[in-house]
Design an enzyme around this catalytic site. Structure first.
Site, PDB file in Angstrom:
ATOM      1  N   GLY A  46      -5.529   8.653   0.035  1.00 49.10           N
ATOM      2  CA  GLY A  46      -5.709   7.367   0.325  1.00 49.10           C
ATOM      3  C   GLY A  46      -5.361   6.886   1.659  1.00 49.10           C
ATOM      4  O   GLY A  46      -4.875   7.594   2.537  1.00 49.10           O
ATOM      5  N   LEU A  47      -5.723   5.496   2.026  1.00 51.78           N
ATOM      6  CA  LEU A  47      -5.458   4.955   3.373  1.00 51.78           C
ATOM      7  C   LEU A  47      -3.885   4.975   3.589  1.00 51.78           C
ATOM      8  O   LEU A  47      -3.139   4.868   2.455  1.00 51.78           O
ATOM      9  CB  LEU A  47      -6.201   3.664   3.539  1.00 51.78           C
ATOM     10  N   SER A  48      -3.791   4.692   4.815  1.00 49.07           N
ATOM     11  CA  SER A  48      -2.130   4.682   5.087  1.00 49.07           C
ATOM     12  C   SER A  48      -1.751   3.149   4.450  1.00 49.07           C
ATOM     13  O   SER A  48      -2.643   2.175   4.646  1.00 49.07           O
ATOM     14  CB  SER A  48      -1.983   4.535   6.603  1.00 49.07           C
ATOM     15  N   GLY A  49      -0.908   3.019   4.013  1.00 48.04           N
ATOM     16  CA  GLY A  49      -0.156   1.978   3.031  1.00 48.04           C
ATOM     17  C   GLY A  49      -0.907   1.668   1.933  1.00 48.04           C
ATOM     18  O   GLY A  49      -0.533   0.850   1.218  1.00 48.04           O
ATOM     19  N   SER A  50      -1.489   2.746   1.289  1.00 48.20           N
ATOM     20  CA  SER A  50      -2.058   2.841  -0.133  1.00 48.20           C
ATOM     21  C   SER A  50      -1.021   2.817  -1.128  1.00 48.20           C
ATOM     22  O   SER A  50      -1.203   2.193  -2.324  1.00 48.20           O
ATOM     23  CB  SER A  50      -3.154   3.549  -0.220  1.00 48.20           C
ATOM     24  N   GLY A  51       0.105   3.351  -0.694  1.00 49.32           N
ATOM     25  CA  GLY A  51       0.958   3.493  -2.041  1.00 49.32           C
ATOM     26  C   GLY A  51       1.142   5.043  -2.103  1.00 49.32           C
ATOM     27  O   GLY A  51       1.865   5.250  -3.309  1.00 49.32           O
ATOM     28  N   LYS A  52       0.623   6.147  -1.498  1.00 50.30           N
ATOM     29  CA  LYS A  52       0.474   7.494  -2.001  1.00 50.30           C
ATOM     30  C   LYS A  52       2.031   7.822  -2.180  1.00 50.30           C
ATOM     31  O   LYS A  52       2.518   8.619  -3.180  1.00 50.30           O
ATOM     32  CB  LYS A  52      -0.154   8.214  -0.910  1.00 50.30           C
ATOM     33  N   SER A  53       2.733   7.626  -0.921  1.00 51.80           N
ATOM     34  CA  SER A  53       4.280   8.203  -1.017  1.00 51.80           C
ATOM     35  C   SER A  53       5.249   7.550  -2.005  1.00 51.80           C
ATOM     36  O   SER A  53       6.158   8.050  -2.517  1.00 51.80           O
ATOM     37  CB  SER A  53       4.751   8.224   0.541  1.00 51.80           C
ATOM     38  N   SER A  79      -5.841  12.323   4.389  1.00 48.21           N
ATOM     39  CA  SER A  79      -6.643  13.461   4.224  1.00 48.21           C
ATOM     40  C   SER A  79      -7.967  12.767   3.998  1.00 48.21           C
ATOM     41  O   SER A  79      -8.668  12.731   2.986  1.00 48.21           O
ATOM     42  CB  SER A  79      -6.267  14.377   3.130  1.00 48.21           C
TER      43      SER A  79
END
Length: 200
Positions: free
Chosen positions: A32-39, A106
């Site tokens: 997902g985009l940077s800041g999407s909440g992945k981490s 990615s």
């Protein structure tokens, strides 16, 4: 050079390690985009798995780029190499019998397809953290969007570089409609059967 590389056959297999750990091993790939909440979501998922006694390891974009991939830029070619190396690391960890969580932008479909081929389809769970570019920029957790708008960052996904959204992810999370708790519940519910050794 390759003709001189002859892998040694070791007696302890991936199946042996999974039996010792009493769990299946596979890769959960958060894209997902940077800041999407992945981490954020991967972190809570790992905590829940830890409580259940599941042996895990999380690979995260910033941590990897500070270490093993600190020689790579954000050009399309280096992004591809970044993901390829991470996939190979994840493959080794899956072979070691761990549940691996990987949180990376990615952005390219071909790179994610390559991950799947490296770790094998049965060992790959694609989790799309679907958050709009507008919302990610509004959050701007790391201040990257602001820098990209100011021209300080080139090849910023969602601003000056494309993001190719997964077409058929195993799990899709819309963080603008779902809470972290709801997202984690959805993911845990999906992977719980996969954790069982007899699942395969």
């Amino acid at each position: 050079m390759e003709k001189n590389i002859i892998p040694h056959t070791y007696q302890i297999s991936q199946d042996d390690r999974k039996k010792l750990n009493n769990q299946n091993s596979f890769l959960m790939w958060f894209t997902g985009l940077s800041g999407s909440g992945k981490s954020t979501i991967a972190n809570v998922v790992e905590q829940e798995l830890y409580k259940k006694g599941i042996k895990t390891y999380t690979l995260d974009g910033d941590n990897i780029r500070k270490g093993i991939n600190n020689d790579l830029s954000f050009s399309p070619e280096d992004r591809t190499e970044n993901i390829r190396r991470i996939a190979e690391i994840a493959h080794l960890m899956v072979d070691a019998g761990l549940v691996v969580l990987a949180a990376f932008v990615s952005p390219y479909k071909k790179d994610r397809d390559n991950i799947r081929s490296i770790v094998k389809d049965v060992n790959f769970v694609e989790i799309y953290i679907n958050t709009s570019a507008e919302e990610c920029e509004r959050r701007d957790v790391k201040g990257l969007y602001k820098k990209a708008r100011a021209g300080e960052i080139k090849n910023m996904t969602g601003i000056s570089a494309p993001y190719e959204a997964p077409e058929n992810p195993d799990i899709e999370i819309n963080t603008e409609k779902e809470t972290v708790e709801e997202a984690v519940y959805k993911i845990i519910e999906f992977i719980t059967p996969k954790l069982q050794l007899n699942h395969e």
